[in-house]
Scaffold this active site. Sequence first.
Site: not given
Ligand code: PLP
Length: 357
Positions: A102, A169, A193
Site C-alpha cells: 500500500w 493511511d 475493515k
Molecule cells: C492499508 C490499506 N491501504 C489502502 C487500501 C486500499 O483501500 P481501498 O480498496 O479502499 O481503495 C487497503 C485495502 O485493503 C489497505 O489495507
Amino acid sequence: MIRTTNFNAGPAALPLEVLQKAKDEFLDFNGAGMSVMELSHRSKEYDAVHQHAKALLKELMEIPEDYEVLFLQGGASLQFSMIPMNFLSKEKTAHFVMTGSWSEKALAEAKLFGNTSIIATSETDTYRYIPCISEVPSGGAYLHLTSNNTIFGTQWQQFPDCSIPIVADMSSDILSRPIDVSKFGIIYAGAQKNLGPSGVTVVILKKELLSQENEQVAKILKYSTHVKADSLYNTPPTFAIYMLSLVLEWLKEQGGLSAIAQRNRKKAEMLYKAIDDSHGFYRGHARTDSRSNMNVTFTLTNDELTKSFITKAKQENMVGLGGHRSIGGCRASIYNAVSIEDCEKLASFMKHFRESV
Ligand SMILES: Cc1ncc(COP(=O)(O)O)c(C=O)c1O
C-alpha cells in the site's frame, strides 16, 4: 442461522449487533416510512445520521477542533492520488516510509505530481518490520506512512515526532487503539475493515493544510470543496455512512478505543502464542517488534499443508484465512468486530491441526 467465523481482510466482519439494528431499521428508518437508503441526502432525517456519525467519530478519536472530518468516496486508493494532487508539486518533496504494497501504491501516485524521497524501507526484507527512521525530515510537503500493513501484518507501535505534516493511511487499524490525532496532518481510511461496509472513506484533515491546496485541481478532487459542503458536495454514500454511525455507536458501547485496544491486544496475543508455541510449525511473517494486532500473518512449511490448513478451517466454519495473493501463506484479520471467542477458536484449531499432522 449459524454465523461464519470471518477472518477476511476487508470487506470484513461487522458486529452482529450492528447488522441486527440495520436489519430492524431496514424498511422503516425512524418512522420515515422508508429505508435510510431511500432518504434524500438533503433531508433533515439523513442530515441527523450524517452529523451523528461525524460527532461520534470526533468523540471516539478525540479529534481536536482544528481538524475537519470528511466522508468521501473512491476508497483509500483515491487518497493515494488526491493527497499529492492537492499538496505536492514539482517544487516540493513528499517523504515516504515504505512498509508494504500500500505504501508502494501511494508512492507511485505521488511521483506523478512532484518529487518523492524514501526515508526508510523494509522492502529488502519482504517488509517484515517497520523500519526505524534515523533522521526525520525537517523540510518537505509531508511524510507519508501506512500505520498498519494489511498484507504483511506489521503495525507501527509508535509514530515519529515530525515538524512536517504526517499523512497516514490508517485503513486497516483506524479505531483499533487510541492515537494522538494532533500528530498528523491527514489521516485517511477506507471503511471496510474497522469502520463499516465499503463505500465511504474517512479523511481527517488539519484545517491549516487547506490554505496550501494546489489551484489547478478538479473541484470534486479538492478537499476544500468537501469541507465547504460538509461532505455533501455530491450525493454521499448515505447507506455506508449510516452503517458507520451504527459501528461507532457499537464501539462506544464497548467502552471506546482504550477498551477495544485492550481486547485487540488480547486477541492478537492468543494467535501469536499459537505461532510461537508451535516449534516452527507456524512461522510468523512479521518481526516480533512490528507485529500487527489487526492482521496476523504466518506460513506453514509447504503449500500442501497451507491448503490443508485453510480447507480444514473452513470445515470448522472459519473463513478468510488465506494470505494475500502477493505473498501467500495464511493471514487472520482480527479487526474490532472479531471477538475474543473467535480468536480462541482459531488458536485452538491451530494447536489441534499441528498435533494432527
Ligand atoms: C492499508 C490499506 N491501504 C489502502 C487500501 C486500499 O483501500 P481501498 O480498496 O479502499 O481503495 C487497503 C485495502 O485493503 C489497505 O489495507
